[in-house]
Design an enzyme around this catalytic site. Structure first.
Site, PDB file in Angstrom:
ATOM      1  N   THR A 272     -46.349  13.180 -55.626  1.00 17.52           N
ATOM      2  CA  THR A 272     -47.758  13.259 -55.244  1.00 17.52           C
ATOM      3  C   THR A 272     -48.624  13.886 -56.345  1.00 17.52           C
ATOM      4  O   THR A 272     -48.237  14.879 -56.955  1.00 17.52           O
ATOM      5  CB  THR A 272     -47.895  14.108 -53.968  1.00 17.52           C
ATOM      6  OG1 THR A 272     -47.158  13.469 -52.935  1.00 17.52           O
ATOM      7  CG2 THR A 272     -49.345  14.247 -53.549  1.00 17.52           C
TER       8      THR A 272
ATOM      9  N   SER B 102     -51.472   9.707 -50.542  1.00 12.17           N
ATOM     10  CA  SER B 102     -50.584   8.692 -49.975  1.00 12.17           C
ATOM     11  C   SER B 102     -50.505   7.442 -50.844  1.00 12.17           C
ATOM     12  O   SER B 102     -49.647   6.596 -50.635  1.00 12.17           O
ATOM     13  CB  SER B 102     -51.063   8.311 -48.577  1.00 12.17           C
ATOM     14  OG  SER B 102     -50.923   9.415 -47.707  1.00 12.17           O
TER      15      SER B 102
ATOM     16  N   GLY C 296     -42.701  21.388 -53.342  1.00  7.22           N
ATOM     17  CA  GLY C 296     -41.780  22.489 -53.105  1.00  7.22           C
ATOM     18  C   GLY C 296     -40.912  22.702 -54.332  1.00  7.22           C
ATOM     19  O   GLY C 296     -40.570  21.749 -55.034  1.00  7.22           O
TER      20      GLY C 296
ATOM     21  N   ARG D 126     -43.688  32.936 -13.755  1.00  8.88           N
ATOM     22  CA  ARG D 126     -44.965  33.632 -13.758  1.00  8.88           C
ATOM     23  C   ARG D 126     -45.779  33.309 -12.513  1.00  8.88           C
ATOM     24  O   ARG D 126     -45.862  32.158 -12.099  1.00  8.88           O
ATOM     25  CB  ARG D 126     -45.749  33.193 -15.000  1.00  8.88           C
ATOM     26  CG  ARG D 126     -47.168  33.704 -15.107  1.00  8.88           C
ATOM     27  CD  ARG D 126     -47.203  35.126 -15.556  1.00  8.88           C
ATOM     28  NE  ARG D 126     -48.559  35.546 -15.921  1.00  8.88           N
ATOM     29  CZ  ARG D 126     -48.854  36.795 -16.256  1.00  8.88           C
ATOM     30  NH1 ARG D 126     -47.930  37.725 -16.290  1.00  8.88           N
ATOM     31  NH2 ARG D 126     -50.096  37.121 -16.582  1.00  8.88           N
TER      32      ARG D 126
ATOM     33  N   GLY E  31     -52.237  34.673 -23.058  1.00 13.05           N
ATOM     34  CA  GLY E  31     -52.168  35.632 -24.161  1.00 13.05           C
ATOM     35  C   GLY E  31     -50.748  35.772 -24.710  1.00 13.05           C
ATOM     36  O   GLY E  31     -50.562  35.898 -25.922  1.00 13.05           O
TER      37      GLY E  31
ATOM     38  N   THR F  65     -49.306  14.990 -41.958  1.00 10.03           N
ATOM     39  CA  THR F  65     -49.894  14.336 -43.135  1.00 10.03           C
ATOM     40  C   THR F  65     -48.938  14.215 -44.316  1.00 10.03           C
ATOM     41  O   THR F  65     -49.275  13.564 -45.294  1.00 10.03           O
ATOM     42  CB  THR F  65     -51.191  15.032 -43.608  1.00 10.03           C
ATOM     43  OG1 THR F  65     -50.962  16.431 -43.776  1.00 10.03           O
ATOM     44  CG2 THR F  65     -52.311  14.819 -42.612  1.00 10.03           C
TER      45      THR F  65
ATOM     46  N   GLU G 123     -45.080  13.256 -46.189  1.00 13.91           N
ATOM     47  CA  GLU G 123     -44.159  12.113 -46.076  1.00 13.91           C
ATOM     48  C   GLU G 123     -44.890  10.915 -45.467  1.00 13.91           C
ATOM     49  O   GLU G 123     -44.329  10.187 -44.646  1.00 13.91           O
ATOM     50  CB  GLU G 123     -42.940  12.486 -45.226  1.00 13.91           C
ATOM     51  CG  GLU G 123     -42.095  13.590 -45.818  1.00 13.91           C
ATOM     52  CD  GLU G 123     -41.344  13.153 -47.071  1.00 13.91           C
ATOM     53  OE1 GLU G 123     -40.798  12.055 -47.069  1.00 13.91           O
ATOM     54  OE2 GLU G 123     -41.339  13.913 -48.050  1.00 13.91           O
TER      55      GLU G 123
ATOM     56  N   ASP H 291     -49.185  10.104 -44.648  1.00 11.91           N
ATOM     57  CA  ASP H 291     -50.234  10.501 -43.705  1.00 11.91           C
ATOM     58  C   ASP H 291     -50.129   9.627 -42.445  1.00 11.91           C
ATOM     59  O   ASP H 291     -49.963   8.402 -42.546  1.00 11.91           O
ATOM     60  CB  ASP H 291     -51.580  10.285 -44.380  1.00 11.91           C
ATOM     61  CG  ASP H 291     -52.739  10.568 -43.458  1.00 11.91           C
ATOM     62  OD1 ASP H 291     -53.241  11.695 -43.495  1.00 11.91           O
ATOM     63  OD2 ASP H 291     -53.135   9.667 -42.698  1.00 11.91           O
TER      64      ASP H 291
END
Lengths: 690, 690
Positions: free
Chosen positions: B157, B163, B196, B330, B420, B441, B443, B445
């Site tokens: 890229t 892309s 990476g 809950r 929360g 997005t 590998e 988009d």
């Protein structure tokens, strides 16, 4: 279902949206001024403050470093006089509630943690003393709260009871011997939780507890409770504190938990404007009904919801400004030319992704301005009847869910529309999204709030339409036709629908505001009427059966409340249009309002079809209408986001600075020179075609 | 539109979903085994590895600390033999592509940064050497890549081209004198970005560049390029590296940028399986067409999309397990009883929020299993024709967008459904959501991938239906009826529709799978046919006009691709049902499949109505159908998430541990004792009613 008369009147999108001879121009400066609204000065000043680098979020800090930074920033806000507008003039405030909220909302652009921490200190802790306390309490505590000498927590929510405040379990029992209240946390589920200022900075707290006097529980009341020693910062005896640690966002705030074990405070620490305990333990209240008293006390806290609504709109504006600027520069794939790639914003899909979000943001901004005016009317005392307060509650409960969800959707869509760049923290989408995530469940969970709105709609329905059949409703006319949506009740909706007969409807194009209004308004009314019919008599059933009946329609009711909120937003946009004098601006904003209205109608198209409100034929034209509106609005996208008025200091997104355009220019220049040099390689593909 | 014959056959939801005499039971263990799928062993082993505390994400680290931790974790993966299954046996691998991906996907439960960093090293960098290189390259570089001795980047890229890989601007020119390639980054937009291992750890990179030999550009090829000195970790001469810094998530990965200035590598560093340059500078390739060559080379990288699809499903399962366990414990608001509050999962709204997500997750899990089988067939060579490869590409491009978006939606809805608590990082929703954000997005988009699918559908349409009018399509029968969706082409869809006449349709209830299939399949076919008609002849227009015509239908085309993917998911679920032997499990899963199908039909209801596929009358019953399914599935919700098979070590969410139930028990015991003691306060409300 009989065929709709509209079927006999085919209309084409072309007829509705004729191409203008000349494309209209937006007067960006004037539109920007209008968007600043009634409290333009407060917003402008707050934006100056928010532009200060010292107040900006620094990414990548640990949560403890971020907390330190934000606490320091609160002092800057005090020095800048940015957070005292709502307090009484005698303490250095301005008694100006609308301006206070308007200014507060803009702080989200600096750092949402800063905004919410300021909200905890002055909008919750300080406001509780102001609104639930008496003048004596104001004199005793407001100065130190305003100056930040005493940071404080707003100790309402408990682990076991989030949105259900009436059920909290903390107790404050009156001891007439000592003339003190004794505060206790009876079990783990009653710990106060998620409180800003509780983990570290808070020296005091306003604690909500069941007030027990002489064996009688008078319901939830608020107490001013010191929690830490101002010198040592250690918890006072009987107080326990835990740190909530790291959260999904807002890590500049020290959220934490508090528990109380036989913590004693003087009798006068009860914030007793709505409920007083005398020395001998006699309870009195200006509000006889415990239920109404509870809602009145909680009602003073509506400003939290009002301000989140505005902050969500502001954050949406930031994201859209950055994403639209980038989309107007960035090129990808050379679909239409062998040499030049397409600008992202020229792709239909990209327009579909971003422009309806701009339209909704405008609608929500205008609706927020109405909400703020309503809020100011009530809190200034200018329009402060019980009905005004109820309308304000309903209005805020309707708008806050939609705008906070919209902000998350907008931030996410903008982040995705910017691809990998959108994920880089320097472009802020991901950072703002993480911080705003909690806005959809705090200060009232969005689903719970919409249910409150639905109950109000059902009550209105019961009052006004009790004696009518659903089918007969449309025949009744009750009063005036326009602007009814600001009255959050249903009456005016019914009235407008009655005024607009089927004959009229069939003659109007989809772009006509009356058509859009009619479709949106009828949907609200019909959904409420249907739910009301289904629930008829439920209140006479045993509790469990009544609850089951209600539960079987819960989803519909929440959808009806959402439809109501959408109508409010649409009305606000339409009212605002009438103030626009410049013809070009008015034309473009009219398209934008139409885009908002038609997007809503498209979203609920199945409903409109199945309920006979729209013919199949007309329904099939909506997608094409929207596509044409997108194409018309495309050239004005930059103007529409520029009018939001946020500068680079507020955006602080690398991709919104023109960097992409500069990179492209450099690349184009490289290729131009390469071609001129005669050294440009030939592509194998081109060779093989020969 | 004529009235649909179905109108004359009113059906009630009761008739479709009769209450069983006895509620069926799910065999959780057997269902869990089934969900583990064909590569159950690899998944089980990977889950053991992912349960190791050393591999778990630690929240609150700075990004530099997080990077350190993840790099260390990669070595653990090597030691555990967790990441070599796809490599050749001669290097210690297993040549097992399906098992490799299955195991890889499970790593997301430990830390998505760990997963993606491993994916960069072995799934991109290593896989590029494996698939684009020859045996000589394998021997030279795979051992050090597999052992992590040489961490590497996958430098494809560029900033200027996300892309659109074909348009990258990095050049690799062949110098026959030196027998070297000279790699250059001609301008800023051509910097490699978001890689990476590029900011810090990478010692080498596979660099994609335009291959230029003797003045001819042969298109994008891959080169093995050392980038850092293994001893000093300094960049080698001509290499520049920048750090992407902090991202919205995945901060355990050192993403960065790379640029090259006259960087020379030996001629043999071209990964030349699909394109070879001889010593004298003669270019040869086994694939004559430059376009097909490009897609073949990129096609070897499909495993990234396949594995993200599976990882997204795994993350959705984690979130749903935690949120459903909490929702089943809950309690909030005492609607149906004066003393006991309602369990969240008994609220209709809560069911509507969570149960359809469970249904979709099952569908996506089954569809992923099919995708993985297809992938394994191609990569093992067992079924590796050109058509198989194209089907695999299309299948992955269809599923990955929907499952990655679904994961974000699921993580967010689960977070909100837990209020929360959901925002606390210890419950992991917010953390996983931030990390998985980029999956939509990278590998490929998602919008770009869906467009690829749409183009494939249009091509299929052109091939098979060229000569027919849209209206005539349904009359043609072409072949077998079932299981057609796994053939990603359109042919089988048309065939099935042809087999199912209108008469049959009108007699079938919505719960009948043939009805659901027909509605979903007809929608795909009609949308494609309509787009194809609108685009007819566009390829003969000048490029700009053709592009404009295509662009005017872009949104519809992407929606058609999405509809196609939904059909694939539905088919996979339905096929899977046939394998279920236990009657109770089969009944519950059938309800769940119906919920998935009806939810899709409800989502697109306006389309089905306007296209005459569903009568108004039948359309109006869908909401009620769904509500009844929710009530039927409610008692099985815990079983359905337990079958996902994730243990506490994978969930690591405090609220999934039963803590809420224990707190409630403590509170109930407190109140019981208080009442027994006679010291319980009386409520003012109760007194005032007397």
């Amino acid at each position: 279902m009989t065929a709709n008369p509209a079927d006999s009147l085919p209309e084409s999108p072309e007829a509705d949206f004729p191409d203008a001879e000349q494309s209209p121009q937006v007067d960006v400066a004037a539109l920007g001024e209008m968007l600043l609204g009634r409290w333009a000065d407060a917003r402008r000043k707050a934006r100056e403050v928010a532009a200060m680098p010292a107040l900006h979020k620094v990414e990548g800090l640990t949560h403890t470093e971020h907390r330190e930074r934000v606490f320091g920033q609160l002092k800057v806000l005090v020095d800048e006089g940015a957070v005292h507008r709502a307090f009484p003039q005698e303490f250095g405030g301005q008694d100006d509630h609308g301006a206070n909220i308007a200014g507060f909302e803009e702080l989200v652009t600096a750092d949402p943690s800063l905004q919410i921490k300021a909200g905890v200190q002055w909008g919750l802790f300080g406001a509780a003393v102001l609104h639930l306390g008496t003048e004596e309490h104001h004199r005793a505590w407001l100065p130190a709260i305003m100056s930040l000498e005493v940071p404080g927590a707003f100790a309402m929510t408990e682990i076991g009871h989030g949105s259900d405040v009436a059920s909290i379990a903390t107790t404050a029992a009156y001891d007439p011997e000592a003339q003190e209240f004794v505060i206790n946390t009876p079990f783990r589920a009653a710990w106060k939780d998620y409180l800003g200022n509780a983990a570290k900075d808070g020296l005091a707290a306003v604690v909500f507890a069941q007030l027990i006097v002489k064996g009688v529980n008078h319901g939830v009341h608020a107490f001013y409770v010191p929690i830490r020693d101002p010198q040592t910062k250690e918890c006072l005896p009987g107080i326990r504190s835990e740190d909530d640690g790291i959260k999904g966002g807002l890590n500049g705030i020290d959220n934490g938990r508090l528990a109380f074990e036989d913590v004693r405070v003087p009798r006068t620490n009860l914030l007793d404007r709505y409920g007083h305990v005398s020395e001998d333990g006699t309870y009195t209240s200006p509000i006889a009904s415990p239920g109404r008293r509870f809602f009145t006390m909680l009602g003073t806290l509506v400003q939290g919801r009002v301000s989140l609504d505005g902050a969500a709109v502001a954050a949406s504006k930031l994201a859209l400004t950055a994403a639209v600027r980038y989309a107007a520069e960035r090129r990808q794939f050379n679909a239409s030319s062998p040499t030049e790639e397409e600008v992202l914003l020229d792709y239909q899909r990209h327009q579909r992704r971003l422009l309806p979000l701009i339209a909704a943001t405008y609608a929500m901004g205008f609706a927020h301005e109405e909400l703020l005016a309503k809020f100011d009317g009530v809190f200034s005392g200018a329009q402060d009847t019980d009905e005004d307060r109820q309308d304000l509650e309903t209005f805020a409960a309707a708008l806050k869910p939609l705008s906070t969800w919209h902000a998350l959707e907008t931030l996410q869509e903008c982040r995705e529309a910017c691809g990998g760049s959108g994920f880089m923290i320097e472009n802020r989408f991901a950072s703002l999204r993480a911080d705003l995530d909690i806005y959809v469940t705090f200060e009232g969970d969005n689903n719970v709030l919409l249910q409150l709105v639905a109950k109000r709609l059902l009550n209105d329905y019961a009052k006004e339409f009790r004696t009518m059949s659903v089918g007969a409703l449309a025949k009744f006319a009750l009063g005036q036709a326009r602007g009814m949506a600001y009255k959050t009740g249903l009456g005016a909706v019914g009235q407008f629908i009655a005024d607009s007969g089927r004959a009229q409807r069939s003659a109007l194009a989809l772009r006509h505001p009356d058509t859009q209004r009619l479709l949106l308004a009828e949907r609200v009314q019909t959904m409420v009427a249907q739910a009301a019919q289904a629930l008829q008599g439920a209140h006479r059933l045993p509790q469990a059966e009544a609850a089951a009946r209600f539960n079987a329609h819960q989803d519909e009711l929440i959808e009806a409340a959402r439809a109501h909120a959408e109508l409010l937003q649409w009305e606000a946009f339409t009212e605002a249009l009438e103030e626009v004098r410049d013809p070009g601006t008015r034309q473009v904003l009219t398209w934008l309002r139409d885009l908002f209205g038609l997007t809503l109608i498209e979203k609920h198209l199945a409903w409109h079809l199945m309920n006979g409100r729209l013919s199949m034929q007309r329904g099939r034209t909506i997608g094409e209408y929207i596509n044409r509106l997108l194409a018309k609005l495309r050239p004005h996208a930059i103007d529409l986001v520029d009018a939001f008025g946020y500068r680079d200091e507020h955006l602080r997104a690398t991709i919104a600075t023109g960097i992409e355009g500069r990179r492209q220019a450099e690349a184009a220049e490289y290729y131009r020179e390469l071609r001129a040099s005669g050294r440009a390689p030939v592509s194998e593909k081109a060779l093989s075609k020969k």
